[in-house]
Design a protein around this motif. Structure first.
Motif, PDB file in Angstrom:
ATOM      1  N   THR A  71      20.179  58.426  42.734  1.00  0.00           N
ATOM      2  CA  THR A  71      20.337  57.151  43.424  1.00  0.00           C
ATOM      3  C   THR A  71      21.017  57.278  44.775  1.00  0.00           C
ATOM      4  N   GLY A  72      21.742  58.357  45.028  1.00  0.00           N
ATOM      5  CA  GLY A  72      22.498  58.463  46.261  1.00  0.00           C
ATOM      6  C   GLY A  72      23.740  57.611  46.269  1.00  0.00           C
ATOM      7  N   ARG A  73      24.134  57.047  45.132  1.00  0.00           N
ATOM      8  CA  ARG A  73      25.298  56.178  45.051  1.00  0.00           C
ATOM      9  C   ARG A  73      26.491  56.941  44.481  1.00  0.00           C
ATOM     10  N   LEU A  74      27.630  56.749  45.128  1.00  0.00           N
ATOM     11  CA  LEU A  74      28.872  57.361  44.677  1.00  0.00           C
ATOM     12  C   LEU A  74      29.612  56.362  43.795  1.00  0.00           C
ATOM     13  N   TRP A  75      29.802  56.705  42.541  1.00  0.00           N
ATOM     14  CA  TRP A  75      30.526  55.819  41.639  1.00  0.00           C
ATOM     15  C   TRP A  75      32.020  56.107  41.742  1.00  0.00           C
ATOM     16  N   ALA A  76      32.800  55.038  41.893  1.00  0.00           N
ATOM     17  CA  ALA A  76      34.236  55.162  42.118  1.00  0.00           C
ATOM     18  C   ALA A  76      34.992  54.311  41.113  1.00  0.00           C
ATOM     19  N   ASN A  77      35.914  54.928  40.409  1.00  0.00           N
ATOM     20  CA  ASN A  77      36.782  54.218  39.476  1.00  0.00           C
ATOM     21  C   ASN A  77      38.061  53.843  40.212  1.00  0.00           C
ATOM     22  N   ALA A  78      38.360  52.552  40.267  1.00  0.00           N
ATOM     23  CA  ALA A  78      39.494  52.075  41.053  1.00  0.00           C
ATOM     24  C   ALA A  78      40.335  51.100  40.243  1.00  0.00           C
ATOM     25  N   SER A  79      41.650  51.232  40.372  1.00  0.00           N
ATOM     26  CA  SER A  79      42.578  50.336  39.695  1.00  0.00           C
ATOM     27  C   SER A  79      43.432  49.603  40.712  1.00  0.00           C
ATOM     28  N   SER A  80      43.705  48.339  40.427  1.00  0.00           N
ATOM     29  CA  SER A  80      44.687  47.578  41.181  1.00  0.00           C
ATOM     30  C   SER A  80      45.756  47.136  40.180  1.00  0.00           C
ATOM     31  N   PRO A  81      46.831  46.490  40.644  1.00  0.00           N
ATOM     32  CA  PRO A  81      47.872  46.108  39.682  1.00  0.00           C
ATOM     33  C   PRO A  81      47.378  45.239  38.539  1.00  0.00           C
ATOM     34  N   GLU A  82      46.293  44.498  38.725  1.00  0.00           N
ATOM     35  CA  GLU A  82      45.802  43.616  37.673  1.00  0.00           C
ATOM     36  C   GLU A  82      44.408  43.962  37.186  1.00  0.00           C
ATOM     37  N   ASN A  83      43.575  44.551  38.043  1.00  0.00           N
ATOM     38  CA  ASN A  83      42.144  44.633  37.798  1.00  0.00           C
ATOM     39  C   ASN A  83      41.690  46.083  37.747  1.00  0.00           C
ATOM     40  N   LEU A  84      40.827  46.415  36.802  1.00  0.00           N
ATOM     41  CA  LEU A  84      40.289  47.757  36.633  1.00  0.00           C
ATOM     42  C   LEU A  84      38.791  47.690  36.883  1.00  0.00           C
ATOM     43  N   GLN A  85      38.301  48.471  37.858  1.00  0.00           N
ATOM     44  CA  GLN A  85      36.954  48.255  38.352  1.00  0.00           C
ATOM     45  C   GLN A  85      36.191  49.561  38.534  1.00  0.00           C
TER      46      GLN A  85
ATOM     47  N   ARG B 167      34.290  38.167  45.041  1.00  0.00           N
ATOM     48  CA  ARG B 167      34.169  38.495  46.452  1.00  0.00           C
ATOM     49  C   ARG B 167      33.058  37.676  47.102  1.00  0.00           C
ATOM     50  N   PRO B 168      33.236  37.293  48.354  1.00  0.00           N
ATOM     51  CA  PRO B 168      32.156  36.597  49.060  1.00  0.00           C
ATOM     52  C   PRO B 168      31.081  37.578  49.498  1.00  0.00           C
ATOM     53  N   ALA B 169      29.990  37.065  50.043  1.00  0.00           N
ATOM     54  CA  ALA B 169      28.908  37.904  50.552  1.00  0.00           C
ATOM     55  C   ALA B 169      29.454  38.843  51.622  1.00  0.00           C
ATOM     56  N   GLY B 170      28.919  40.041  51.638  1.00  0.00           N
ATOM     57  CA  GLY B 170      29.351  41.029  52.614  1.00  0.00           C
ATOM     58  C   GLY B 170      30.312  42.053  52.053  1.00  0.00           C
ATOM     59  N   TYR B 171      30.860  41.777  50.861  1.00  0.00           N
ATOM     60  CA  TYR B 171      31.762  42.715  50.203  1.00  0.00           C
ATOM     61  C   TYR B 171      31.059  43.310  48.981  1.00  0.00           C
ATOM     62  N   LEU B 172      31.469  44.510  48.626  1.00  0.00           N
ATOM     63  CA  LEU B 172      30.866  45.209  47.504  1.00  0.00           C
ATOM     64  C   LEU B 172      31.493  44.737  46.197  1.00  0.00           C
ATOM     65  N   ALA B 173      30.683  44.188  45.307  1.00  0.00           N
ATOM     66  CA  ALA B 173      31.168  43.768  43.992  1.00  0.00           C
ATOM     67  C   ALA B 173      31.136  44.957  43.036  1.00  0.00           C
ATOM     68  N   PRO B 174      32.079  45.034  42.108  1.00  0.00           N
ATOM     69  CA  PRO B 174      32.038  46.114  41.118  1.00  0.00           C
ATOM     70  C   PRO B 174      30.862  45.950  40.176  1.00  0.00           C
ATOM     71  N   VAL B 175      30.368  47.060  39.653  1.00  0.00           N
ATOM     72  CA  VAL B 175      29.321  46.980  38.637  1.00  0.00           C
ATOM     73  C   VAL B 175      29.913  46.630  37.279  1.00  0.00           C
ATOM     74  N   TYR B 176      31.193  46.918  37.121  1.00  0.00           N
ATOM     75  CA  TYR B 176      31.877  46.556  35.881  1.00  0.00           C
ATOM     76  C   TYR B 176      33.363  46.446  36.178  1.00  0.00           C
ATOM     77  N   SER B 177      34.043  45.548  35.475  1.00  0.00           N
ATOM     78  CA  SER B 177      35.487  45.417  35.635  1.00  0.00           C
ATOM     79  C   SER B 177      36.081  44.851  34.360  1.00  0.00           C
ATOM     80  N   TYR B 178      37.361  45.089  34.160  1.00  0.00           N
ATOM     81  CA  TYR B 178      38.038  44.583  32.975  1.00  0.00           C
ATOM     82  C   TYR B 178      39.523  44.418  33.271  1.00  0.00           C
ATOM     83  N   LEU B 179      40.193  43.681  32.385  1.00  0.00           N
ATOM     84  CA  LEU B 179      41.602  43.343  32.551  1.00  0.00           C
ATOM     85  C   LEU B 179      42.470  44.182  31.621  1.00  0.00           C
ATOM     86  N   ARG B 180      43.761  44.144  31.896  1.00  0.00           N
ATOM     87  CA  ARG B 180      44.714  44.865  31.059  1.00  0.00           C
ATOM     88  C   ARG B 180      45.204  44.020  29.883  1.00  0.00           C
TER      89      ARG B 180
END
Length: 656
Positions: free
Chosen positions: A226-240, A259-272
């Motif tokens: 796919t040419g897509r780089l999958w990135a696992n990212a955590s913030s203080p509240e959100n795991l994406q 997120r509004p248009a123009g920003y990349l939405a996660p393919v999956y996310s979950y809470l703590r």
């Protein structure tokens, strides 16, 4: 002493045993302790199989040693022994093997160095020991281990990609003059390709930036095809989990949920934390086998429950609506749909429930082996530090079809990485242990890895073969080529024998591509046929031609070289490791909650071949201070002292 507050909701739920947590270790998996480090490697941070057929597994540690495991035994001599002070928030965070490891034997490491600096350096593998330490990228400001990032991988374009966390500089992830909160792209020698999306030469930008807007990046891996780089990212509240392309913006710090248009939405996310969302009094409608549920509250709108999210519906007045389902769509901002192939009906009340799925999203991988059922092929698997292994399955259009916890050993297991072994089994790196995960045997099978590959003209590729379980009698495996016009053939290992003693030891088959004079790509199928009555396995291969197609002649233009550099081929590979241990207390979301989206951008197929660019400059990270504080990092320093103290991270820890 740990606060009981984070666990109070879970404790209260025990009063309702009929609704016990529906996320348990999958019953079709067998899990065994493969390595027990005891107290000698509680600070493990990453692992990777050495790509030379030696069967060696490297395990990095925050304290600086890279331990070597062979056949489940930790070797007495480490690959390298750097020296880091974990109490000062230092340590090894990432590791990657050079794509040309067979020739140059390079191993790359990402570390939080003394003095709050990030550095990428490499060692050369000589006789099983790392020598000739060479700094590749230097001068990156670091925070504490809670926010430094650490994800690192090579792309199909041969470039090195690495993730730098927000470094506690919460307003810096959006700023191109600062390295924090970004995915970076450099050549293996550390120089910067001029085709990077924000490259401006002598301008103020950090030229190595490839994508931005991520709080913390622990795992990076390219998705095959796919040419897509999958990135696992955590913030203080959100795991994406993101599927990232060049120039993308993940929204941090302004958008942590929708997120509004123009920003990349996660393919999956979950809470703590445990999540309950009531339905409206008439919010359950089923028509033509699809049930639509309308949410009463708008704190999280329906898009927060991404496509593929597993949810429990309970207490709807019509009980035929209740059960566990995967989200299939979002008819409106306040509703979501699931498949329910039963008669039409209308009801309401009740609620959606979503159980705790982890604390920090860590390392990930795409499964490409044959030991597991074919339904695992191409799945994205990733670890969560809480002690969980997630599995993402895809629909035909590349979007997420289903996400499950296939291992749930909460809490305190400290899972930081997952990898496919040469035997096709899954290996999970956790708190002082490496688990070996295999499917519950349903019958004998051949284990063949990889299942598809490219062979350059005049070169060879190696396939590893073993059995899934001990045979009753000796098993012979015949290997033959079909197609390929004779250019693709079996060079060695056309006949293999497996006994009750060697059934699990991989044997090797060498496949080769002949050198020819044409530029035609040849395709062949290699069949692996056992002498006993269990399935034949096929492997797909094609040649990589080194001839250049002749261009049509000039129609009378000016003589001379009119060739133009076509520019860089963008990465076309597969994702990998991510996430980070973030401070548990939430930072206020600076933006309005907007639709986070749910569809996965599968990316565009990019032609294979070496990447070109218009030049190179040394890595120059402008504005190294950049407002970054000496906060914390990716494989968090918090992780360091957690591991040292042997306690579980508290998801709602008060910020000092």
């Amino acid at each position: 002493m740990r606060s009981i507050a984070p666990w109070l909701p879970l404790a209260l739920l025990t009063a309702f045993p009929v609704y016990s947590q529906p996320v348990e270790t999958a019953r079709d998996l067998e899990i065994a302790n493969w390595v027990d480090f005891g107290t000698t490697s509680e600070d493990a941070s990453r692992m990777g199989w050495v790509p030379d057929g030696s069967g060696r597994l490297f395990v990095t540690t925050l304290s600086g040693k890279v331990r070597v495991v062979v056949n489940g035994v930790v070797q007495p001599t480490p690959f390298i022994s750097e020296s880091f002070n974990r109490n000062a928030q230092e340590g090894l965070l990432g590791m990657a093997f050079d794509p040309d490891f067979a020739s140059n034997h390079y191993v790359y490491f990402f570390a939080a160095m003394p003095g709050y600096q990030l550095q990428i350096f490499r060692y050369t593998d000589v006789g099983g020991v790392g020598v000739n330490r060479t700094v590749i990228v230097d001068g990156l400001p670091a925070g504490e281990l809670d926010y430094d990032g650490g994800g690192m991988t090579f792309g199909p374009d041969g470039m090195l990609y690495f993730g730098v966390g927000s470094l506690h500089g919460y307003r810096e992830a959006d700023v191109l003059t600062n390295a924090a909160g970004k995915i970076h792209r450099v050549r293996p020698d550390g120089t910067v390709p001029t085709d990077n999306p924000f490259y401006d030469g002598a301008g103020p930008n950090v030229d190595s930036i490839w994508a931005r807007g991520f709080c913390n990046l622990f795992g990076l891996v390219f998705q095959p095809g796919t040419g897509r780089l999958w990135a696992n990212a955590s913030s203080p509240e959100n795991l994406q989990v993101f599927s990232v392309g060049p120039g993308d913006h993940g929204g941090w710090p302004d958008y942590d949920y929708n997120r509004p248009a123009g920003y990349l939405a996660p393919v999956y996310s979950y809470l703590r934390y445990y999540d309950v969302n009531p339905l409206t009094p008439t919010g359950a409608v089923r028509q033509n086998g699809v049930a639509t549920f309308t949410l009463l509250n708008d704190y999280f709108d329906s898009s927060w429950y991404h496509k593929g999210t597993r949810v429990m519906i309970r207490d709807v007045e019509d009980p035929s609506f209740n059960g566990n389902f995967y989200v299939t769509g979002h008819p409106s901002p306040q509703s979501f749909s699931v498949d329910q192939p039963v008669p039409d009906a209308v009801s309401g009340g009740g609620q959606l429930e979503r159980w705790i799925e982890g604390d920090f999203v860590m390392g990930g991988m795409f499964y490409g082996g044959t030991r597991f059922p074919s339904s695992y092929s191409g799945n994205y698997l990733f670890t969560d530090y809480r002690g969980m292994l997630h599995r993402v399955r895809f629909a035909a259009d590349g979007s997420v079809a289903a996400e499950d916890l296939i291992i749930n050993h909460e809490t305190g297991a400290g899972y930081v990485d997952v990898s496919e072994g040469p035997d096709g089994a899954l290996y999970v790196l956790g708190y002082g242990v490496i688990l070996r995960v295999t499917p519950t045997p349903e019958g004998q099978a051949l284990v063949v890895s990889p299942s598809e590959f490219v062979i350059p003209e005049g070169e060879t590729q190696t396939v590893m073969v073993s059995l899934a379980m001990p045979p009753l009698v000796d098993v012979w495996v015949k290997v033959a080529a079909q197609g390929g016009e004779g250019d693709l053939s079996v060079m060695e290992g056309a006949s293999l024998r497996f006994t009750t003693e060697n059934w699990s030891v991989p044997q090797f088959v060498t496949l080769g591509a002949a050198q020819d004079a044409d530029a035609d790509v040849e395709h062949a199928t290699f069949t692996f046929t056992p002498s006993q009555d269990f399935p034949v396995v096929t492997v797909q291969a094609r040649t990589e031609e080194d001839e250049v197609l002749e261009e049509p002649g000039s129609d009378g233009g000016v003589e001379g070289d009119a060739g133009v550099d076509a520019g860089a081929t963008e990465d076309a590979g597969a994702v990998e490791d991510a996430g980070a241990f973030e401070d548990a207390e939430a930072v206020a979301d600076a933006g309005t909650l907007v639709d986070a989206g749910s569809a996965v951008d599968a990316g565009t197929q990019v032609p294979e071949g070496p990447a070109k660019d218009g030049g190179a400059v040394l890595v120059h990270m402008e504005d190294e201070s950049g407002g970054c504080s000496a906060g914390a990092t990716a494989l968090p320093g918090v992780l360091a002292w957690w591991l040292l103290a042997g306690v579980v991270w508290r998801p709602r820890r008060a910020r000092r």
